[in-house]
Design a protein around this motif. Structure first.
Motif, PDB file in Angstrom:
ATOM      1  N   ARG B  13     -38.103 -34.489  -5.667  1.00  0.00           N
ATOM      2  CA  ARG B  13     -37.954 -34.488  -4.210  1.00  0.00           C
ATOM      3  C   ARG B  13     -36.483 -34.730  -3.905  1.00  0.00           C
ATOM      4  NH1 ARG B  13     -40.960 -36.071   0.754  1.00  0.00           N
ATOM      5  NH2 ARG B  13     -39.421 -37.400   1.741  1.00  0.00           N
ATOM      6  N   SER B  15     -33.541 -34.759  -0.813  1.00  0.00           N
ATOM      7  CA  SER B  15     -33.330 -34.753   0.633  1.00  0.00           C
ATOM      8  C   SER B  15     -31.848 -34.672   0.949  1.00  0.00           C
ATOM      9  CB  SER B  15     -33.894 -36.022   1.267  1.00  0.00           C
ATOM     10  OG  SER B  15     -35.244 -36.153   0.943  1.00  0.00           O
ATOM     11  N   THR B  24     -35.553 -32.003   3.839  1.00  0.00           N
ATOM     12  CA  THR B  24     -36.038 -32.121   2.470  1.00  0.00           C
ATOM     13  C   THR B  24     -36.224 -30.721   1.903  1.00  0.00           C
ATOM     14  OG1 THR B  24     -37.166 -34.117   3.136  1.00  0.00           O
ATOM     15  CG2 THR B  24     -37.800 -33.193   1.034  1.00  0.00           C
ATOM     16  N   ASP B  27     -39.498 -30.587  -2.278  1.00  0.00           N
ATOM     17  CA  ASP B  27     -40.469 -31.640  -2.054  1.00  0.00           C
ATOM     18  C   ASP B  27     -41.662 -31.494  -2.999  1.00  0.00           C
ATOM     19  OD1 ASP B  27     -41.811 -33.731  -1.072  1.00  0.00           O
ATOM     20  OD2 ASP B  27     -42.192 -32.923   0.916  1.00  0.00           O
ATOM     21  N   GLU B  67     -34.906 -38.370  -4.685  1.00  0.00           N
ATOM     22  CA  GLU B  67     -35.769 -39.531  -4.459  1.00  0.00           C
ATOM     23  C   GLU B  67     -36.064 -40.216  -5.797  1.00  0.00           C
ATOM     24  OE1 GLU B  67     -36.711 -40.553  -1.394  1.00  0.00           O
ATOM     25  OE2 GLU B  67     -35.525 -38.907  -0.574  1.00  0.00           O
TER      26      GLU B  67
END
Lengths: 381, 358, 331
Positions: B13, B15, B24, B27, B67
């Motif tokens: 993920r 962003s 994002t 994802d 992430e």
């Protein structure tokens, strides 16, 4: 069938009010929205706006005229209005009264504040008559004392109010910048426009000419030209002559930028599309080319402002520009260029703060405008 | 069991913080890269296909965040545990060894990845000398290119001499089919034609014997005849060197010809993944089917093209629920716009994210 | 295909001078972008133009539209019965003739002025022709916008409100506003995503049906060209190598260059063999094209004659032309 589904989905998408505002926003709205996000540049714009207002309405904001002298308070320190002192609190701001004694040795007048007398600050007081913007006769000033005189930035060797003088100087220096940039801009638009639009040998010749002007060292040239001003010229004449010089020297950079914008935009597909639609040359120029680079030109103008202001300041500082009784930032700094000022009257340097502030504000404003000037760069990807 | 596994990406993920907001572009992406195999990633604009692979070398813009729940596992021969690079800094020693060493990269625009002020040869020499240790890793032991050089690398700990590296450069240029390599090695990138530059870029990428080659639209800017040459070259080199390739493109035809496994991305998610033939001949996801039907084909000249209705939503307005529901002809009202579909394995190794296959 | 030709191009040549540097810029040579191209195109037909970058595709399109100076040749346009010599038109005659032919660009972002509303963009050709009062123009715009599946609400928006596919529809609407007979589509769908591209291709084909338009369709994507064209011409370094009806060209090509092109198209049909013919070398520089057959430097079948003599442009089968010395031997 698939087609029907396509149109259905297209129309189905409900457009929010906010989106619609964005979709129908013109170039200048987009520029403004983008510029608004640039907090520092907004600050620069506000600072410049305040300076411009202070300068334009200097007669109103300044309590005294440029030449008004206060014999009681020569080379006096800045007076800062207070709300309280040893004798208690006052809702109306006040300064202490001045008593002057003569030094028995040097015979120089020495002004000292008398802590027991209070001179109250009043707003919208009547004072010396003047014409607002040269048109409306008035005698109201923003503030003044009920008795005696208030010198926020102190006074100079002749007892003139430095605050008032700084405001008038702001007006002079900014307006020289504006006029100089305008002269340069008109020249640049014509010369750069001709070079960019016609191209070929004309472009080549103009390019070389531009380079010749660009390589002339600026300061000696200023000095030479300024020294050539006849002594008997009035300050108004000198003032306009200086704006012309700044304009004549400032155009090459702008002309180059104009030319390259024009060349860049001429090759764009939408210009060809207009030409293939049968648009005339004048239509292509006015409807497509000019609007496409006005925003960039404005950025260039803002960025070239500081050079104009610094040139004026430099020239007047070395005594070749404007002469007293006119005031400009350069003239005021000229007054500050002696040991005594540095030693005893550091407040003479307050105008320098204005120069720094103005140049900084123009630079960061130009920076912000440059980022905002092409609002289509993001939305196109 | 899975000795060929080189990279395992789990729940990736990414962003971006932008002026317009938080977006994002990638994802929940999962894929594996295996030795000697080609993974094709296909997608349209805004599908996140480039971002998802740039994350492997942490070559992302400054405002990008991977992430922490994402896992990017590198399996290195000899190492007991895979290396998860998610928490590593983009400038860390490990990442720099991976970037350009263990993982080679080629891009759409070779001019953008070459420095215009150095000769092609210099740039290869630089890469070779920089990644000397990476090149000496056991991963490269299978390689045959410049094997005598490899030995000299393993023999001493000194940096490879410039002369030796230059030999590697000439050798590499010859390998990628650039004639007169001894001369070309001294030329600047602008002196080469488009197809030649693309070959030279492949030479740079392969000169350090990467185990994985990331090819981001490497043939999009090329003419078809040159494209065919480059595709063939990549296949040959893969067969010879046994490296894995991640091939990113928007062109289904190219994917069909080069990939062993295809992942179809839409708005930052892999909507369907499976072996190439299986995926093309038995596509399950309505988007994949729409894409395949929208391609003009020489076999269906007289039939009207079917288009995928609507427009690709902006990355700022990713639809809730299933990302494709705004354009899907098989939308199940009440479900698709509310719940994101889970990944389902319809047949072994063929994954779909769609409510129709639960 | 036996219609009266709408456009006849004969021996079209477009050479761009190369200037030396300096104040007195001398012509140091010529880039022969288009060097002797002839074809005719009937009403309602589509000629697909394929070729690699630098082959002169775009130049042919722009030359017919009089967007650049033609060096030699003739272009005849059968607008309303009488043939018009396009190259003889100048000034306001040319300006008024432009209503008959328009260009649809490749990049839907660069070809729309971002500072004008969609209404003003579509209105521009009409305004330039003084085609009536504001109301009349507005009526025409609404009609043409509807044809291109744009609704009235879209007209007051600016281009930045639209996606690539929608922008391309705006471009098409602008091109159609003067009811032209002939459109040059220069890579008009190449910049679009696949799922959007199909919609624009369908729109172009529908419009052709409804309005009887004639297209010159330039693209590097052979499958797209095959789909939309009735006949296809292959261009190599400023010259046609082959011209034939679409299916004939794609399935029975005569020229070795066409064969190489066709074999190099990657297809999603995995059962069909993908075995590209290898071409040696690079595309020659159009400023110094090779003598004889221009393809001989890369041709696997080249012989001495190919270097010595220019091949003749010859009809080998009905409507199937090719320029190659060795057609008979290699087919």
């Amino acid at each position: 069938m698939a087609q029907d589904a396509a149109t259905q989905i297209n129309t189905e998408q409900t457009v929010s009010e906010k989106d619609l505002r964005y979709y129908t926003a013109s170039q200048w709205q987009l520029v403004w929205w983008r510029f608004r996000r640039h907090k520092l540049a907004m600050l620069g714009a506000v600072v410049l706006l305040i300076m411009a207002i202070l300068g334009a309405f200097a007669h109103f904001f300044a309590p005294y005229s440029v030449t008004a002298r206060n014999g009681e308070y020569i080379m006096g320190a800045p007076q800062i209005p207070k709300f309280w002192d040893a004798n208690g609190v006052s809702l109306r701001p006040f300064v202490h009264g001045i008593t002057t004694k003569r030094d028995p040795v040097t015979l120089r007048k020495i002004a000292t504040a008398d802590p027991d007398t209070r001179r109250y600050v009043h707003f919208f007081v009547e004072g010396e008559p003047y014409k607002l913007l040269g048109l409306i006769p008035m005698n109201i000033h923003l503030f003044g004392l009920d008795e005696g005189k208030l010198h926020l930035f102190g006074t100079d060797e002749l007892g003139r109010d430095l605050f008032s003088r700084t405001l008038f100087a702001t007006a002079t220096s900014l307006s020289i910048g504006v006029l100089g940039v305008l002269v340069a801009f008109v020249l640049a638009l014509i010369i750069g426009g001709v070079a960019g639009y016609f191209g070929g040998p004309i472009d080549y010749v103009i390019q070389r000419l531009t380079e010749i002007v660009r390589v002339i060292p600026v300061i000696p040239l200023y000095m030479g030209l300024a020294a050539a001003f006849p002594k008997e010229w009035s300050n108004i004449q000198v003032y306009f002559a200086m704006t012309m010089i700044f304009g004549l020297i400032g155009w090459p950079t702008l002309a180059r930028r104009t030319r390259s914008h024009l060349l860049g935009q001429r090759g764009e597909d939408y210009v060809l599309a207009a030409e293939l639609s049968g648009a005339s040359a004048s239509r292509v120029i006015t409807k497509h080319l000019l609007p496409s680079f006005t925003s960039y030109i404005i950025v260039d103008l803002v960025i070239s402002f500081p050079y104009m202001i610094l040139s004026e300041t430099a020239l007047s500082f070395i005594g070749l520009g404007l002469r007293p009784p006119s005031v400009s930032w350069g003239i005021m700094l000229q007054d500050a260029q002696n040991i005594r000022a540095i030693e005893q009257a550091p407040w003479f340097f307050i105008p320098a703060g204005f120069v720094v502030l103005a140049v900084l504000a123009f630079t960061i404003l130009g920076d912000g405008l440059r980022d905002a000037a092409d609002p289509y760069s993001v939305s196109s990807h | 069991m899975d000795n060929d596994l080189l990279i395992d990406v789990k729940n990736l993920r990414v962003s971006f913080h932008t002026d317009e907001g938080f977006i994002t572009p990638v994802d929940g992406v999962n894929y594996q890269v295996r030795r000697g195999k080609t993974l094709g990633i296909v997608g349209e604009s805004g599908s996140g296909k480039s971002v998802s692979t740039r994350a492997l070398t942490k070559l992302l813009p400054k405002n990008a965040v991977i992430e922490p729940t994402s896992q990017i596992l590198f399996y290195q021969n000899g190492a007991a545990q895979p290396l998860n690079i998610t928490p590593l800094s983009p400038n860390s020693k490990e990442i720099r060894a991976i970037r350009g060493g263990q993982v080679g990269m080629i891009f759409q625009e070779p001019m953008a990845s070459f420095s215009p002020v150095y000769t092609v040869g210099n740039q290869i020499i630089e890469a070779v000398r920089q990644h000397r240790h990476a090149a000496a890793s056991p991963l490269a032991a299978t390689a045959t290119i410049g094997s005598q050089i490899d030995e000299s690398i393993r023999a001493g700990n000194k940096k490879m001499s410039k002369l030796e590296a230059r030999d590697v450069a000439v050798d590499m240029l010859e390998r990628v089919g650039i004639g007169n390599a001894g001369l070309r090695v001294n030329q600047y990138p602008h002196e080469l034609s488009g197809g030649m530059r693309q070959r030279a870029m492949i030479a740079v990428a392969l000169s350090t014997h990467p185990s994985v080659l990331i090819a981001d639209e490497p043939t999009t800017a090329l003419d078809v005849t040159i494209q065919a040459q480059i595709l063939e070259l990549m296949r040959e080199l893969q067969a010879e060197l046994g490296m894995a390739i991640i091939f990113i493109t928007h062109d289904m035809g190219v994917i069909a010809q080069i990939a062993d496994e295809v992942a179809v991305m839409y708005l930052g998610a892999i909507v369907e993944r499976g072996p190439t033939r299986e995926l093309i001949e038995d596509a399950r996801h309505p988007y994949t089917r729409g894409l395949l039907a929208a391609i003009p084909s020489l076999d269906r000249l007289d039939t009207r093209l079917s288009s995928v209705p609507g427009d690709i939503p902006s990355p700022l307005e990713r639809p809730a629920g299933c990302l494709f529901h705004t354009r899907c002809p098989h939308r199940i009202d009440g479900t698709c716009e509310r719940f994101a579909p889970e990944r389902t394995e319809v047949v072994p190794n063929h994954f779909v994210r769609c409510h129709l296959y639960r | 295909m036996e219609t009266t030709p709408l456009i006849t191009v004969e021996d079209l040549r477009v050479h761009f001078p190369i200037y030396s540097k300096g104040l007195f810029r001398k012509v140091a040579g010529h880039v022969k972008a288009v060097d002797g191209v002839s074809f005719s195109l009937g009403r309602g037909e589509t000629l697909g133009l394929v070729g690699e970058s630098g082959s002169g595709k775009t130049t042919i399109g722009r030359a017919i539209l009089r967007a650049l100076d033609v060096t030699a040749g003739s272009i005849t346009f059968q607008a309303n019965g009488d043939p018009v010599d396009l190259l003889a038109l100048h000034g306001s005659n040319l300006k008024h003739f432009r209503r008959n032919m328009q260009l649809i660009f490749q990049d839907p972002y660069a070809s729309l002025n971002p500072r004008m509303t969609v209404r003003d963009i579509i209105a521009e050709p009409l305004e330039c022709l003084n085609a009536g009062s504001r109301q009349e123009i507005d009526e025409q715009i609404r009609a043409v916008a509807a044809t291109c599946k744009l609704n009235v609400e879209h007209l007051r928006r600016f281009p930045h409100a639209f996606s690539g596919g929608q922008r391309q529809r705006i471009c098409i609407a602008r091109a159609l506003s003067t009811h032209p007979k002939f459109l040059v589509c220069d890579e008009s769908v190449s910049a679009l995503d696949v799922s959007i591209q199909a919609e624009v291709i369908n729109l172009l084909m529908d419009l052709q049906q409804e309005l009887g338009l004639t297209y010159l369709f330039i693209a590097h994507d052979l499958s797209v060209v095959a789909h939309i064209s009735t006949q296809v011409a292959v261009l190599y370094v400023g010259r046609f190598t082959e011209l034939a009806p679409t299916k004939e060209l794609f399935f029975k090509p005569l020229h070795p260059y066409t064969k190489a092109l066709m074999s190099a198209v990657p297809t999603i049909d995995l059962d069909r063999e993908f075995n590209p013919l290898k071409l040696a070398g690079e595309i020659p520089n159009p400023a110094a094209p090779p003598p004889g057959c221009r393809f001989h430097t890369r041709c696997p079948y080249a012989k001495q004659i190919c270097i010595d003599e220019e091949p003749e442009w010859k009809q080998w089968r009905p409507h199937h032309y090719a320029a190659c010395h060795r057609v008979a031997e290699i087919n």
